[in-house]
Write a protein that holds these residues in place. Structure first.
Motif, PDB file in Angstrom:
ATOM      1  N   ALA A  48       0.400  -0.921  -0.181  1.00 35.47           N
ATOM      2  CA  ALA A  48      -0.087   0.247  -0.695  1.00 35.47           C
ATOM      3  C   ALA A  48       0.872   1.348  -0.255  1.00 35.47           C
ATOM      4  O   ALA A  48       0.487   2.716  -0.840  1.00 35.47           O
ATOM      5  N   ARG A  49       1.421   1.147   0.345  1.00 37.68           N
ATOM      6  CA  ARG A  49       2.723   2.477   0.762  1.00 37.68           C
ATOM      7  C   ARG A  49       3.407   2.567  -0.221  1.00 37.68           C
ATOM      8  O   ARG A  49       3.827   4.006  -1.256  1.00 37.68           O
ATOM      9  N   SER A  50       3.862   1.679  -0.629  1.00 36.77           N
ATOM     10  CA  SER A  50       4.316   1.494  -2.530  1.00 36.77           C
ATOM     11  C   SER A  50       3.673   1.824  -3.794  1.00 36.77           C
ATOM     12  O   SER A  50       4.003   2.511  -4.258  1.00 36.77           O
ATOM     13  N   PHE A  51       1.913   1.478  -3.752  1.00 33.38           N
ATOM     14  CA  PHE A  51       0.763   1.932  -4.446  1.00 33.38           C
ATOM     15  C   PHE A  51       1.637   4.036  -4.007  1.00 33.38           C
ATOM     16  O   PHE A  51       0.485   4.030  -5.534  1.00 33.38           O
ATOM     17  N   SER A  52       0.833   3.485  -3.466  1.00 32.69           N
ATOM     18  CA  SER A  52       0.542   5.416  -2.784  1.00 32.69           C
ATOM     19  C   SER A  52       1.511   6.516  -3.245  1.00 32.69           C
ATOM     20  O   SER A  52       1.009   6.932  -4.399  1.00 32.69           O
ATOM     21  N   LYS A  53       2.417   5.585  -2.745  1.00 30.58           N
ATOM     22  CA  LYS A  53       4.341   7.196  -3.825  1.00 30.58           C
ATOM     23  C   LYS A  53       4.153   6.581  -5.646  1.00 30.58           C
ATOM     24  O   LYS A  53       3.639   7.059  -5.310  1.00 30.58           O
ATOM     25  N   TYR A  54       3.672   5.082  -5.893  1.00 30.26           N
ATOM     26  CA  TYR A  54       3.764   5.372  -7.139  1.00 30.26           C
ATOM     27  C   TYR A  54       2.674   6.186  -7.704  1.00 30.26           C
ATOM     28  O   TYR A  54       3.159   7.252  -8.959  1.00 30.26           O
ATOM     29  N   LEU A  75      -1.587  -2.431 -14.838  1.00 29.49           N
ATOM     30  CA  LEU A  75      -0.379  -2.373 -13.204  1.00 29.49           C
ATOM     31  C   LEU A  75      -1.153  -2.501 -11.947  1.00 29.49           C
ATOM     32  O   LEU A  75      -1.307  -3.189 -11.272  1.00 29.49           O
ATOM     33  N   CYS A  76      -2.314  -1.022 -11.772  1.00 28.66           N
ATOM     34  CA  CYS A  76      -3.123  -0.783 -11.260  1.00 28.66           C
ATOM     35  C   CYS A  76      -4.311  -2.061 -10.428  1.00 28.66           C
ATOM     36  O   CYS A  76      -4.465  -2.240  -9.788  1.00 28.66           O
ATOM     37  N   ARG A  77      -4.076  -2.886 -11.174  1.00 29.47           N
ATOM     38  CA  ARG A  77      -5.290  -3.563 -11.633  1.00 29.47           C
ATOM     39  C   ARG A  77      -4.534  -4.794 -11.166  1.00 29.47           C
ATOM     40  O   ARG A  77      -5.155  -5.541  -9.983  1.00 29.47           O
ATOM     41  N   ALA A  78      -2.882  -4.891 -11.520  1.00 35.34           N
ATOM     42  CA  ALA A  78      -2.542  -6.301 -10.816  1.00 35.34           C
ATOM     43  C   ALA A  78      -2.498  -6.027  -9.152  1.00 35.34           C
ATOM     44  O   ALA A  78      -2.690  -6.856  -8.264  1.00 35.34           O
ATOM     45  N   VAL A  79      -2.630  -4.292  -9.314  1.00 40.85           N
ATOM     46  CA  VAL A  79      -2.325  -3.949  -7.477  1.00 40.85           C
ATOM     47  C   VAL A  79      -3.504  -4.445  -6.537  1.00 40.85           C
ATOM     48  O   VAL A  79      -3.592  -5.041  -5.460  1.00 40.85           O
ATOM     49  N   ARG A  80      -4.191  -3.973  -7.367  1.00 40.96           N
ATOM     50  CA  ARG A  80      -5.844  -5.014  -6.347  1.00 40.96           C
ATOM     51  C   ARG A  80      -6.208  -6.347  -6.484  1.00 40.96           C
ATOM     52  O   ARG A  80      -7.154  -6.303  -5.211  1.00 40.96           O
ATOM     53  N   GLN A  81      -6.266  -6.421  -7.457  1.00 34.57           N
ATOM     54  CA  GLN A  81      -5.870  -8.167  -7.291  1.00 34.57           C
ATOM     55  C   GLN A  81      -5.353  -8.918  -6.010  1.00 34.57           C
ATOM     56  O   GLN A  81      -5.639  -9.738  -5.035  1.00 34.57           O
ATOM     57  N   VAL A  82      -3.803  -8.404  -5.687  1.00 38.55           N
ATOM     58  CA  VAL A  82      -2.645  -8.371  -4.905  1.00 38.55           C
ATOM     59  C   VAL A  82      -3.896  -8.280  -3.344  1.00 38.55           C
ATOM     60  O   VAL A  82      -3.754  -8.893  -2.342  1.00 38.55           O
ATOM     61  N   PHE A  83      -4.640  -7.032  -3.709  1.00 38.83           N
ATOM     62  CA  PHE A  83      -4.734  -6.335  -2.927  1.00 38.83           C
ATOM     63  C   PHE A  83      -6.628  -7.685  -1.551  1.00 38.83           C
ATOM     64  O   PHE A  83      -6.434  -7.887  -1.132  1.00 38.83           O
ATOM     65  N   LEU A  90      -6.673 -13.321   4.694  1.00 37.06           N
ATOM     66  CA  LEU A  90      -6.263 -12.972   6.043  1.00 37.06           C
ATOM     67  C   LEU A  90      -8.385 -12.809   6.877  1.00 37.06           C
ATOM     68  O   LEU A  90      -8.421 -12.287   7.831  1.00 37.06           O
ATOM     69  N   GLY A  91      -9.114 -12.665   6.324  1.00 37.17           N
ATOM     70  CA  GLY A  91     -10.337 -13.001   6.395  1.00 37.17           C
ATOM     71  C   GLY A  91     -10.572 -11.527   7.061  1.00 37.17           C
ATOM     72  O   GLY A  91     -11.760 -11.350   7.150  1.00 37.17           O
ATOM     73  N   ILE A  92     -10.586 -10.306   5.544  1.00 39.92           N
ATOM     74  CA  ILE A  92     -10.852  -9.414   5.990  1.00 39.92           C
ATOM     75  C   ILE A  92     -11.919  -9.232   4.522  1.00 39.92           C
ATOM     76  O   ILE A  92     -11.615  -9.252   3.349  1.00 39.92           O
ATOM     77  N   PRO A  93     -12.735  -9.027   4.892  1.00 39.87           N
ATOM     78  CA  PRO A  93     -13.937  -7.951   3.245  1.00 39.87           C
ATOM     79  C   PRO A  93     -13.825  -7.504   3.161  1.00 39.87           C
ATOM     80  O   PRO A  93     -12.835  -6.093   3.472  1.00 39.87           O
ATOM     81  N   TYR A  94     -13.302  -7.169   1.348  1.00 42.07           N
ATOM     82  CA  TYR A  94     -12.506  -6.485   0.895  1.00 42.07           C
ATOM     83  C   TYR A  94     -14.187  -6.209   0.221  1.00 42.07           C
ATOM     84  O   TYR A  94     -14.538  -6.705  -0.743  1.00 42.07           O
ATOM     85  N   LEU A  95     -13.720  -4.980  -0.182  1.00 39.85           N
ATOM     86  CA  LEU A  95     -15.385  -4.331  -1.241  1.00 39.85           C
ATOM     87  C   LEU A  95     -14.634  -3.899  -2.177  1.00 39.85           C
ATOM     88  O   LEU A  95     -13.583  -3.030  -1.272  1.00 39.85           O
ATOM     89  N   SER A  96     -14.989  -3.378  -3.268  1.00 35.41           N
ATOM     90  CA  SER A  96     -14.345  -2.367  -4.372  1.00 35.41           C
ATOM     91  C   SER A  96     -15.430  -2.046  -4.871  1.00 35.41           C
ATOM     92  O   SER A  96     -16.511  -2.877  -5.500  1.00 35.41           O
ATOM     93  N   SER A  97     -15.001  -0.818  -5.848  1.00 42.27           N
ATOM     94  CA  SER A  97     -16.556  -0.588  -5.942  1.00 42.27           C
ATOM     95  C   SER A  97     -16.608  -0.735  -7.859  1.00 42.27           C
ATOM     96  O   SER A  97     -16.999   0.088  -8.493  1.00 42.27           O
ATOM     97  N   MET A  98     -14.585  -1.007  -7.852  1.00 43.32           N
ATOM     98  CA  MET A  98     -14.645  -1.526  -9.685  1.00 43.32           C
ATOM     99  C   MET A  98     -15.269  -3.136  -9.725  1.00 43.32           C
ATOM    100  O   MET A  98     -14.553  -3.519  -8.790  1.00 43.32           O
TER     101      MET A  98
END
Length: 98
Positions: A48-54, A75-83, A90-98
């Protein structure tokens, strides 16, 4: 979608983000081997830190060459998929508007 020309990923910042993404399988393996989910939490935090800077430093959509924009969007879509994958592990709900 048109074919993405990944040869347009030439900037050092682009490659740093690609390298950060490439660390995901190792983070998953290490977390599993050690039964330590904090490894994944630390990995996703650093990504997240790396992507924010990028995203702050590199124009994703406003490039003279549309193929550069296409590659950076991919590349941004790949980041989203890894998230999404990491949050699921981790068992954390992932909500995406995309």
């Amino acid at each position: 979608y048109s074919r993405v020309d990944f040869e347009k990923i030439t900037d050092d910042d682009d490659w740093e983000l690609v390298k950060a993404l490439a660390g995901f399988p190792q983070a998953v393996k290490e977390a599993g081997d050690n039964l330590n989910p904090s490894v994944l939490a630390n990995y996703i935090y650093e990504l997240a830190r790396s992507f924010s800077k990028y995203y702050h430093d590199n124009p994703v959509l406003n490039n003279e060459d549309n193929s550069v924009s296409d590659a950076r969007v991919a590349l941004c879509r790949a980041v989203r998929q890894v998230f999404k994958n990491c949050f699921e592990l981790l068992g954390i709900p992932y909500l995406s508007s995309m």
